[in-house]
Write an enzyme that holds these catalytic residues in place. Sequence first.
Site, mmCIF file in Angstrom:
data_model
loop_
_atom_site.group_PDB
_atom_site.id
_atom_site.type_symbol
_atom_site.label_atom_id
_atom_site.label_comp_id
_atom_site.label_asym_id
_atom_site.label_seq_id
_atom_site.Cartn_x
_atom_site.Cartn_y
_atom_site.Cartn_z
ATOM 1 N N CYS A 22 0.797 -1.233 0.000
ATOM 2 C CA CYS A 22 0.000 0.000 0.000
ATOM 3 C C CYS A 22 0.827 1.279 0.000
ATOM 4 C CB CYS A 22 -0.938 -0.012 1.196
ATOM 5 S SG CYS A 22 -1.966 -1.486 1.224
HETATM 6 C C1 UGA Z 1 -1.399 0.364 5.509
HETATM 7 C C2 UGA Z 1 -2.191 1.341 6.388
HETATM 8 O O1 UGA Z 1 -1.643 1.366 7.711
HETATM 9 C C3 UGA Z 1 -3.661 0.938 6.448
HETATM 10 O O2 UGA Z 1 -4.401 1.909 7.186
HETATM 11 C C4 UGA Z 1 -4.219 0.874 5.016
HETATM 12 O O3 UGA Z 1 -5.590 0.477 4.994
HETATM 13 C C5 UGA Z 1 -3.400 -0.146 4.228
HETATM 14 O O4 UGA Z 1 -2.020 0.286 4.212
HETATM 15 C C6 UGA Z 1 -3.981 -0.196 2.837
HETATM 16 O O5 UGA Z 1 -3.919 0.797 2.119
HETATM 17 O O6 UGA Z 1 -4.632 -1.193 2.493
HETATM 18 P P1 UGA Z 1 -0.276 -2.051 5.874
HETATM 19 O O7 UGA Z 1 0.461 -1.767 4.611
HETATM 20 O O8 UGA Z 1 -0.953 -3.362 6.049
HETATM 21 O O9 UGA Z 1 -1.419 -0.919 6.140
HETATM 22 O O10 UGA Z 1 0.774 -1.975 7.066
HETATM 23 P P2 UGA Z 1 1.295 -0.890 8.131
HETATM 24 O O11 UGA Z 1 1.133 -1.464 9.471
HETATM 25 O O12 UGA Z 1 0.726 0.432 7.882
HETATM 26 O O13 UGA Z 1 2.865 -0.876 7.798
HETATM 27 C C7 UGA Z 1 3.360 -0.467 6.535
HETATM 28 C C8 UGA Z 1 4.867 -0.377 6.577
HETATM 29 O O14 UGA Z 1 5.272 0.723 7.375
HETATM 30 C C9 UGA Z 1 5.561 -1.618 7.179
HETATM 31 O O15 UGA Z 1 6.696 -1.942 6.398
HETATM 32 C C10 UGA Z 1 5.982 -1.147 8.556
HETATM 33 O O16 UGA Z 1 7.125 -1.821 9.031
HETATM 34 C C11 UGA Z 1 6.278 0.316 8.296
HETATM 35 N N1 UGA Z 1 6.182 1.172 9.500
HETATM 36 C C12 UGA Z 1 4.994 1.335 10.130
HETATM 37 C C13 UGA Z 1 7.306 1.834 9.952
HETATM 38 O O17 UGA Z 1 8.406 1.710 9.377
HETATM 39 N N2 UGA Z 1 7.196 2.651 11.042
HETATM 40 C C14 UGA Z 1 6.030 2.840 11.687
HETATM 41 O O18 UGA Z 1 5.999 3.606 12.682
HETATM 42 C C15 UGA Z 1 4.905 2.155 11.232
#
Ligand code: UGA
Length: 421
Positions: free
Chosen positions: A264
């Site tokens: 995403c």
């Molecule tokens: C993300 C959004 O958080 C959701 O709200 C959205 O619905 C979804 O995309 C989508 O568009 O369908 P997702 O990709 O499943 O969800 O995962 P996240 O938990 O958001 O993490 C994304 C990436 O960011 C991961 O690689 C994670 O490690 C990284 N991340 C997250 C960080 O590096 N730092 C943070 O503080 C949080």
Amino acid sequence: MKISILGTGYVGAVTGACFAELGNDITFVDIDPTKLDCIRTGRSPIYEPGLDELLTRNLHRISATTDTTQAIRDTDATFICVGTPSNPDGSIDLRYIESASRDIGLVLQEKEGWHTVVMKSTVVSGTTKGIVRSTLEEASGKEAFRDFGLASNPEFLKEGSALADVFSPDRIVIGAEDPRSREVLETLYASFDCPKLVTAIPVAEMIKYVSNAFLATKISFANEIGNLCKLMGIDTAEVFAGVGLDARINPAFFRSGIGFGGSCFPKDVRALIAQAEASGLHPKILSSVVAVNEDQPLRLLALLRKHIPDLKGKRIGVLGLAFKPDTDDIRESRAIPIVSALLDAGADVIAYDPLAIANFQSFFPEITYASSAAEVLESDAVLIITEWKEFEALDYTGRLVLDGRRIQKAAVGSIYEGVCW
Ligand code: UGA
């Protein structure tokens, strides 16, 4: 309500199962019979904690078919949940959206009575009232909003916690411009007491992109500040703990490290940039979000080279391959640029992930896959790529550990450095 779900990928599978749990009759449609076989036997076609149980519990309300016509004919509303891959320029490829719209339109041509078409896939603002509407109208010979309903209802699911995100959402966004479509969606979500925002369809589509772009911006911002904090010997996590206490800011999504991956954030930020460029704008902040994110994994490699300048023939352990914990998904995982660079440098890579090995193996058959995390520790250096909980239980004593995600326990290593701390 009788609902058909077109596409049983991540969004479709979760959405359909959750709507069934709410008491609706769901017909899943896909061209892939193996996914449908999974659903029919109460198994999820994708990995998501709790989804098998949810499907199994609601099997009496669920059917699965390759017959799009029948599914649309027999239901009151159709949610489009097909994939939106990226084009080489970052814009989204709408071919599956277009063919789903055509399939629906052809059925609507014959169908009597009201049918509501809801866009659930992530599409750039303007898509639903643009190509989706025109394709539906052309194929059906009918007029949207008058003869059939059209709406947008973006999802805000995080992989690994998708069910909780559906049942306890921060908000529900309903893009509806005709009263009947609005009523269908309001009825569907009647039992939820979170804020429900009803907007014009392009606004709902934009809310989805801007939410993801803002969260990605927070992460890249935290990473840029984290890079500076590291140089200054300041603990960046403490800084953001303090910053996040400001209610206007909020502490979430400030975890610095090797950046964001997944299906995403990288894709959606690029699609928003492509849309802005197509409108003659050159979005500086969004471009920097991507640039910082591409640089972060390379910083972990630079740290490694500081300790082992020549990686040729060195055994480098990689802990974690999934783009985040609790998923087997490796799309845009930071492990991909890191493992590629290690191989280019002639390193022997040994990797472990609790769920994502099979997926990673199909792209990187040449590296060694360990059967346990402990085996990976027996290396010249260990890189932490994904913050799986089980990595907190390892004994890192005497190891050279370079951490991209902040595993507290790893700090006992004989040499321990974090990418931003
Ligand atoms: C993300 C959004 O958080 C959701 O709200 C959205 O619905 C979804 O995309 C989508 O568009 O369908 P997702 O990709 O499943 O969800 O995962 P996240 O938990 O958001 O993490 C994304 C990436 O960011 C991961 O690689 C994670 O490690 C990284 N991340 C997250 C960080 O590096 N730092 C943070 O503080 C949080």
